[in-house]
Scaffold this motif. Structure first.
Motif, short mmCIF file in Angstrom:
data_model
loop_
_atom_site.label_atom_id
_atom_site.label_comp_id
_atom_site.label_asym_id
_atom_site.label_seq_id
_atom_site.Cartn_x
_atom_site.Cartn_y
_atom_site.Cartn_z
N GLN A 1 12.79 68.12 63.82
CA GLN A 1 14.03 68.87 63.88
C GLN A 1 14.97 68.43 62.75
O GLN A 1 15.13 67.23 62.51
CB GLN A 1 14.72 68.66 65.23
N TYR A 2 15.57 69.41 62.10
CA TYR A 2 16.53 69.12 61.02
C TYR A 2 17.77 69.98 61.23
O TYR A 2 17.70 71.21 61.36
CB TYR A 2 15.91 69.41 59.65
N SER A 3 18.91 69.32 61.26
CA SER A 3 20.17 70.04 61.44
C SER A 3 20.45 70.95 60.25
O SER A 3 20.16 70.62 59.10
CB SER A 3 21.32 69.05 61.60
N LEU A 4 21.04 72.09 60.55
CA LEU A 4 21.49 72.99 59.50
C LEU A 4 22.76 72.44 58.87
O LEU A 4 23.74 72.16 59.57
CB LEU A 4 21.74 74.38 60.07
N SER A 5 22.75 72.26 57.56
CA SER A 5 23.95 71.80 56.86
C SER A 5 24.73 72.98 56.30
O SER A 5 25.84 72.79 55.79
CB SER A 5 23.58 70.83 55.73
N SER A 6 24.18 74.18 56.41
CA SER A 6 24.92 75.39 56.04
C SER A 6 25.85 75.75 57.19
O SER A 6 25.69 75.28 58.32
CB SER A 6 23.95 76.53 55.76
N SER A 7 26.84 76.62 56.89
CA SER A 7 27.81 77.05 57.90
C SER A 7 27.72 78.56 58.06
O SER A 7 27.67 79.29 57.06
CB SER A 7 29.23 76.67 57.50
N PRO A 8 27.74 79.05 59.30
CA PRO A 8 27.70 80.50 59.51
C PRO A 8 28.87 81.19 58.79
O PRO A 8 30.01 80.72 58.84
CB PRO A 8 27.84 80.64 61.03
N GLY A 9 28.57 82.27 58.12
CA GLY A 9 29.62 83.01 57.43
C GLY A 9 29.89 82.50 56.03
O GLY A 9 30.18 83.29 55.13
N ALA A 10 29.78 81.20 55.80
CA ALA A 10 30.07 80.63 54.49
C ALA A 10 28.86 80.67 53.57
O ALA A 10 29.01 80.68 52.34
CB ALA A 10 30.56 79.19 54.63
N HIS A 11 27.67 80.68 54.13
CA HIS A 11 26.45 80.63 53.34
C HIS A 11 25.53 81.79 53.71
O HIS A 11 25.28 82.02 54.89
CB HIS A 11 25.70 79.30 53.58
N PRO A 12 25.02 82.51 52.74
CA PRO A 12 24.14 83.64 53.04
C PRO A 12 22.74 83.23 53.46
O PRO A 12 21.99 84.04 54.01
CB PRO A 12 24.12 84.42 51.73
N ARG A 13 22.36 81.99 53.20
CA ARG A 13 21.02 81.50 53.54
C ARG A 13 21.14 80.26 54.43
O ARG A 13 22.20 79.64 54.52
CB ARG A 13 20.21 81.18 52.28
N LEU A 14 20.04 79.90 55.04
CA LEU A 14 19.98 78.67 55.83
C LEU A 14 19.74 77.49 54.91
O LEU A 14 19.01 77.59 53.93
CB LEU A 14 18.85 78.75 56.86
N ARG A 15 20.33 76.35 55.26
CA ARG A 15 20.08 75.14 54.48
C ARG A 15 19.84 73.98 55.44
O ARG A 15 20.60 73.76 56.38
CB ARG A 15 21.27 74.81 53.59
N ILE A 16 18.77 73.25 55.19
CA ILE A 16 18.56 71.97 55.85
C ILE A 16 18.67 70.87 54.81
O ILE A 16 18.31 71.06 53.65
CB ILE A 16 17.21 71.89 56.59
N THR A 17 19.19 69.72 55.21
CA THR A 17 19.34 68.58 54.31
C THR A 17 18.55 67.43 54.93
O THR A 17 18.86 66.99 56.03
CB THR A 17 20.82 68.23 54.10
N VAL A 18 17.53 66.98 54.20
CA VAL A 18 16.52 66.07 54.75
C VAL A 18 16.54 64.75 54.02
O VAL A 18 16.43 64.71 52.78
CB VAL A 18 15.11 66.70 54.64
N LYS A 19 16.67 63.67 54.78
CA LYS A 19 16.58 62.33 54.21
C LYS A 19 15.20 61.75 54.49
O LYS A 19 14.73 61.77 55.63
CB LYS A 19 17.64 61.42 54.83
N LYS A 20 14.55 61.27 53.46
CA LYS A 20 13.21 60.71 53.61
C LYS A 20 13.28 59.37 54.34
O LYS A 20 14.07 58.50 53.97
CB LYS A 20 12.56 60.52 52.23
N ILE A 21 12.50 59.24 55.40
CA ILE A 21 12.47 57.98 56.14
C ILE A 21 11.11 57.32 55.93
O ILE A 21 10.10 57.99 55.71
CB ILE A 21 12.74 58.20 57.64
N GLU A 22 11.10 56.01 55.98
CA GLU A 22 9.87 55.26 55.75
C GLU A 22 8.82 55.64 56.79
O GLU A 22 9.06 55.57 57.99
CB GLU A 22 10.14 53.76 55.81
N GLY A 23 7.65 56.05 56.31
CA GLY A 23 6.58 56.44 57.21
C GLY A 23 6.73 57.84 57.78
O GLY A 23 5.87 58.29 58.56
N GLY A 24 7.79 58.55 57.41
CA GLY A 24 8.01 59.89 57.94
C GLY A 24 7.20 60.92 57.18
O GLY A 24 7.50 61.26 56.03
N ARG A 25 6.15 61.44 57.82
CA ARG A 25 5.26 62.37 57.12
C ARG A 25 5.97 63.68 56.78
O ARG A 25 5.80 64.21 55.68
CB ARG A 25 4.02 62.65 57.97
N MET A 26 6.74 64.20 57.72
CA MET A 26 7.42 65.47 57.46
C MET A 26 8.53 65.30 56.43
O MET A 26 8.64 66.07 55.47
CB MET A 26 7.98 66.05 58.75
#
Length: 363
Positions: free
Chosen positions: A55-80
């Motif tokens: 699961q990744y939170s949406l960092s975009s805001s409804p109405g402010a952004h025309p597309r969806l955005r997820i912001t992902v931080k790489k974690i050690e051992g995190g395959r996804m």
């Protein structure tokens, strides 16, 4: 639960271990991917024959952004996270479930909203804060954002642009735990001592009633919540979203009862679970020892799920008929007022009445 292929139309490295990915939603899926600020997407990927979902939170805001955005931080051992940050690129397609989550609660009057974030926890915090500022409902917003050093700040340019655009009703306070001598802002961590030292100034910035949202490591949020409550905020005015929660209860503890508001159900041995997902109904006969999610999955119901242990919130749903018992660990994710509305996590719940009805759409 069904996934949909969404194209990565833009990718931006926020810092050396964090990337933002913009996803294009086809017109015929626009309704399905309508979202509220603070919601998350579940992304699936086949890793060498092993299907993984995160699961990744949406960092975009409804109405402010025309597309969806997820912001992902790489974690050690995190395959996804490693795949998304290092390998997924523009033109690739991600298998994505529709948005879910109840982190943000609608405010019925203007408030001063204190937004506390650490590291990648800024993703849903920025989504909510920007939406509040641009809703023209009279809110003021104070962001307090903790990182190690200035070069690890995520979405820094956007935060600065928001503060400039909404000068007078938006304040941003960056806190660095390992910044050098050239850093002129606040030093330290957003811990209990920091909050106690600064709460009065935050409160004085606005005469509006205050509510708080926070996202980051569990230890950070536990400390912050304790400090805010000591300062006078009620538990119902504090909302939190976790990326690294570990459920802190066991199945021997007495459960919490949740009762459907309009139909408390008929007493008797639990027998039937009816679930509404994507406008369709699924039915499962409950078996002793099962939670609601397990019973539905046994019947191949297309319900949303991931961790199956109460930490990801994917199986959040609303009880619309009957009574259920929920493990007390649910309060690490939901509040008592959520339970009063009938909200629950299916993986932590079991039926108490002959029939229950649970809705995965009405959240």
């Amino acid at each position: 639960m069904a996934t949909y292929p969404l194209k990565v139309c833009e990718k931006r490295m926020e810092c050396n271990d964090t990337a933002s990915l913009w996803l294009d939603v086809p017109q015929d899926l626009a309704g399905a991917f309508t979202y509220r600020p603070g919601q998350f997407l579940t992304v699936e990927n086949d890793d060498g024959g092993d299907l993984i979902s995160r699961q990744y939170s949406l960092s975009s805001s409804p109405g402010a952004h025309p597309r969806l955005r997820i912001t992902v931080k790489k974690i050690e051992g995190g395959r996804m996270s490693t795949w998304l940050v290092d390998q997924a690129g523009e033109g690739d397609y991600l298998e994505v479930q529709t948005p879910r989550g109840r982190f943000f609660k609608d405010l019925d009057a203007p408030h001063h909203v204190l937004m506390l974030a650490a590291g990648s926890g800024i993703a849903p915090i920025l989504s909510i804060g920007r939406w509040l500022l641009e809703s023209n409902q009279g809110h003021t917003v104070t962001f307090v954002y903790g990182n190690r050093t200035p070069d690890t700040v995520i979405l820094a340019d956007e935060m600065a642009e928001i503060a400039e655009r909404h000068a007078g009703i938006c304040r941003i306070e960056h806190v660095m735990s390992r910044a050098g001598e050239d850093w002129t802002g606040a030093h330290g961590r957003i811990d209990r001592a920091y909050i106690e030292a600064h709460f009065a100034s935050w409160q004085a910035a606005s005469e509006l009633p205050m509510v708080a949202y926070m996202c980051g490591p569990e230890g950070f949020m536990d400390s912050a919540e304790g400090a805010l409550m000591s300062a006078g905020l009620s538990a119902s005015a504090i909302h939190r979203e976790s990326f690294d929660m570990v459920l802190e209860d066991d199945e021997t503890e007495p459960g919490l009862e949740v009762v459907a508001e309009d139909d408390p159900g008929e007493d008797g041995p639990p027998a039937t679970i009816v679930a509404v997902v994507g406008g369709e109904e699924y039915e499962a006969d409950w078996q002793e020892g099962e939670n609601i999610l397990a019973a539905l999955l046994r019947m191949d119901a297309d319900v949303p799920f991931s961790c199956q242990e109460g930490t990801c919130s994917s199986c959040i749903s609303k009880l619309t008929a009957g009574r259920i018992e929920v493990r007390p660990g649910v309060l690490q994710t939901l509040r008592e007022d959520d339970l009063a509305e009938g909200l629950t996590l299916a993986c932590l719940s079991r039926p108490l009445t002959r029939t229950i009805r649970i809705d995965f759409d009405e959240i």
